[in-house]
Motif scaffolding. Structure first.
Motif, PDB file in Angstrom:
ATOM      1  N   ILE A 216       0.928  -1.250   0.052  1.00  0.00           N
ATOM      2  CA  ILE A 216       0.140   0.067  -0.047  1.00  0.00           C
ATOM      3  C   ILE A 216       0.939   1.255  -0.043  1.00  0.00           C
ATOM      4  O   ILE A 216       0.692   2.272  -0.946  1.00  0.00           O
ATOM      5  N   PRO A 217       1.711   1.292   0.899  1.00  0.00           N
ATOM      6  CA  PRO A 217       2.679   2.726   0.864  1.00  0.00           C
ATOM      7  C   PRO A 217       3.328   2.640  -0.450  1.00  0.00           C
ATOM      8  O   PRO A 217       3.520   3.927  -0.812  1.00  0.00           O
ATOM      9  N   LEU A 218       3.875   1.487  -0.839  1.00  0.00           N
ATOM     10  CA  LEU A 218       4.561   1.609  -1.992  1.00  0.00           C
ATOM     11  C   LEU A 218       3.905   1.917  -3.334  1.00  0.00           C
ATOM     12  O   LEU A 218       4.343   3.035  -4.014  1.00  0.00           O
ATOM     13  N   LEU A 219       2.677   1.638  -3.374  1.00  0.00           N
ATOM     14  CA  LEU A 219       1.871   2.086  -4.701  1.00  0.00           C
ATOM     15  C   LEU A 219       1.400   3.411  -4.501  1.00  0.00           C
ATOM     16  O   LEU A 219       1.102   4.097  -5.229  1.00  0.00           O
ATOM     17  N   ILE A 220       1.315   3.860  -3.124  1.00  0.00           N
ATOM     18  CA  ILE A 220       0.847   5.301  -2.949  1.00  0.00           C
ATOM     19  C   ILE A 220       2.210   6.111  -3.366  1.00  0.00           C
ATOM     20  O   ILE A 220       1.759   7.317  -4.162  1.00  0.00           O
TER      21      ILE A 220
ATOM     22  N   TYR B  91      -4.236  17.973  -2.999  1.00  0.00           N
ATOM     23  CA  TYR B  91      -5.224  17.249  -3.619  1.00  0.00           C
ATOM     24  C   TYR B  91      -4.490  15.939  -4.150  1.00  0.00           C
ATOM     25  O   TYR B  91      -5.255  14.956  -4.089  1.00  0.00           O
ATOM     26  N   CYS B  92      -3.415  16.074  -4.747  1.00  0.00           N
ATOM     27  CA  CYS B  92      -2.575  14.863  -5.377  1.00  0.00           C
ATOM     28  C   CYS B  92      -2.425  13.943  -4.299  1.00  0.00           C
ATOM     29  O   CYS B  92      -2.771  12.715  -4.255  1.00  0.00           O
ATOM     30  N   ILE B  93      -1.911  14.096  -3.121  1.00  0.00           N
ATOM     31  CA  ILE B  93      -1.521  13.494  -2.055  1.00  0.00           C
ATOM     32  C   ILE B  93      -2.930  12.817  -1.423  1.00  0.00           C
ATOM     33  O   ILE B  93      -2.802  11.484  -1.188  1.00  0.00           O
ATOM     34  N   THR B  94      -3.968  13.539  -1.345  1.00  0.00           N
ATOM     35  CA  THR B  94      -5.096  12.946  -0.845  1.00  0.00           C
ATOM     36  C   THR B  94      -5.864  12.074  -1.346  1.00  0.00           C
ATOM     37  O   THR B  94      -6.255  10.929  -1.215  1.00  0.00           O
ATOM     38  N   GLY B  95      -5.692  12.274  -2.845  1.00  0.00           N
ATOM     39  CA  GLY B  95      -6.140  11.306  -3.972  1.00  0.00           C
ATOM     40  C   GLY B  95      -5.509  10.021  -3.880  1.00  0.00           C
ATOM     41  O   GLY B  95      -6.354   8.917  -3.867  1.00  0.00           O
ATOM     42  N   ALA B  96      -4.158  10.099  -3.829  1.00  0.00           N
ATOM     43  CA  ALA B  96      -3.222   8.927  -4.096  1.00  0.00           C
ATOM     44  C   ALA B  96      -3.602   8.136  -2.831  1.00  0.00           C
ATOM     45  O   ALA B  96      -3.991   6.699  -2.897  1.00  0.00           O
ATOM     46  N   VAL B  97      -3.607   8.513  -1.617  1.00  0.00           N
ATOM     47  CA  VAL B  97      -3.895   7.871  -0.471  1.00  0.00           C
ATOM     48  C   VAL B  97      -5.411   7.140  -0.376  1.00  0.00           C
ATOM     49  O   VAL B  97      -5.640   6.050  -0.208  1.00  0.00           O
ATOM     50  N   LEU B  98      -6.253   7.975  -0.861  1.00  0.00           N
ATOM     51  CA  LEU B  98      -7.661   7.316  -0.616  1.00  0.00           C
ATOM     52  C   LEU B  98      -7.908   6.393  -1.744  1.00  0.00           C
ATOM     53  O   LEU B  98      -8.340   5.251  -1.620  1.00  0.00           O
ATOM     54  N   TRP B  99      -7.172   6.683  -3.043  1.00  0.00           N
ATOM     55  CA  TRP B  99      -7.461   5.650  -4.176  1.00  0.00           C
ATOM     56  C   TRP B  99      -6.873   4.328  -3.743  1.00  0.00           C
ATOM     57  O   TRP B  99      -7.492   3.363  -3.941  1.00  0.00           O
ATOM     58  N   VAL B 100      -5.587   4.560  -3.388  1.00  0.00           N
ATOM     59  CA  VAL B 100      -4.730   3.152  -3.144  1.00  0.00           C
ATOM     60  C   VAL B 100      -5.379   2.200  -2.054  1.00  0.00           C
ATOM     61  O   VAL B 100      -5.595   1.289  -2.080  1.00  0.00           O
ATOM     62  N   CYS B 101      -5.569   3.072  -1.003  1.00  0.00           N
ATOM     63  CA  CYS B 101      -5.796   2.500   0.262  1.00  0.00           C
ATOM     64  C   CYS B 101      -7.354   1.813   0.019  1.00  0.00           C
ATOM     65  O   CYS B 101      -7.559   0.816   0.480  1.00  0.00           O
ATOM     66  N   SER B 102      -8.386   2.535  -0.477  1.00  0.00           N
ATOM     67  CA  SER B 102      -9.733   2.091  -0.452  1.00  0.00           C
ATOM     68  C   SER B 102      -9.983   0.662  -1.510  1.00  0.00           C
ATOM     69  O   SER B 102     -10.669  -0.119  -0.780  1.00  0.00           O
ATOM     70  N   ILE B 103      -9.201   0.934  -2.512  1.00  0.00           N
ATOM     71  CA  ILE B 103      -9.659  -0.202  -3.510  1.00  0.00           C
ATOM     72  C   ILE B 103      -8.789  -1.301  -3.025  1.00  0.00           C
ATOM     73  O   ILE B 103      -9.282  -2.437  -3.277  1.00  0.00           O
ATOM     74  N   THR B 104      -7.340  -1.288  -2.712  1.00  0.00           N
ATOM     75  CA  THR B 104      -6.519  -2.575  -2.432  1.00  0.00           C
ATOM     76  C   THR B 104      -7.218  -3.115  -1.040  1.00  0.00           C
ATOM     77  O   THR B 104      -7.366  -4.216  -0.987  1.00  0.00           O
TER      78      THR B 104
END
Length: 211
Positions: free
Chosen positions: A74-78, A158-171
């Protein structure tokens, strides 16, 4: 070339293809997945690699086989998503004027940039977050943000927020649903469902335009 082939194969049989990649790459699967997400988000001419479906599959494998450690991936893909977006933003900032001076380069049209700039102006930085969850738009959005001269300080938050939400939620969705028998049996259909839901905003917008 191998990434493109992976993207095509993944659409046909995602779980089997990803499992084979894990067998082939071993510990280097983490690097391979990092590159897929980085290229999918960072190279504006490569928006057709798997994104949402890949994250879901990674989460499922992490929960069912343990071949991937969810707390590592998760942190790697973020990080991969953030680096990809920032590269895309810089490309847009450097070559945005060139695109605007022509009607079309590859699949990028001058009108696409102008329309997205208008959408950014109307909806603010939340567009960057929402775009994360829409295939193709996810790849084009950072480019347009750079081409449209969105301030970097605004963009990066917004980029950081989006990346964290996207990777964490779907993974994590794949991780927690992975042990459900129906999901495992119908995995290909489930992934296609995720892709379909992801592109619904594009379909709705196209229908709205048509009306």
């Amino acid at each position: 070339m191998e990434l493109i082939q992976f993207g095509l194969d993944f659409l046909g049989n995602p779980l089997e293809v990803l499992t084979q990649i894990i067998r082939d790459y071993g510990i280097y699967i983490y690097l391979f997945l990092f590159l897929v997400i980085f290229v999918e988000t960072g190279v504006v001419v490569m928006p057709f690699l798997p994104g949402d479906s890949l994250l879901f599959a990674v989460g499922l494998i992490a929960s069912t086989t343990g071949q991937i450690d969810v707390f590592t991936i998760i942190p790697l893909l973020i990080l991969a998503a953030l680096l990809g977006d920032n590269l895309n933003y810089l490309i847009g900032k450097k070559f945005g004027d060139l695109i605007k001076s022509k009607e079309k380069i590859l699949f990028l049209k001058k009108t696409h940039i102008e329309e997205t700039e208008k959408y950014f102006a109307e909806n603010g930085g939340k567009t960057v977050i929402l775009a994360r969850f829409i295939p193709i738009v996810r790849t084009i959005s950072p480019f347009v943000a750079g081409a449209g001269e969105m301030k970097y300080r605004t963009y990066i938050l917004y980029c950081i927020t989006g990346a964290v939400l996207w990777v964490c939620s779907i993974t994590l969705l794949g991780y927690f649903l992975g042990n459900i028998e129906w999901v495992k049996i119908n995995f290909e259909k489930f992934v296609l469902g995720i892709v379909f839901i992801s592109v619904l905003p594009i379909i709705f917008k196209a229908l709205k335009r048509k009306k």
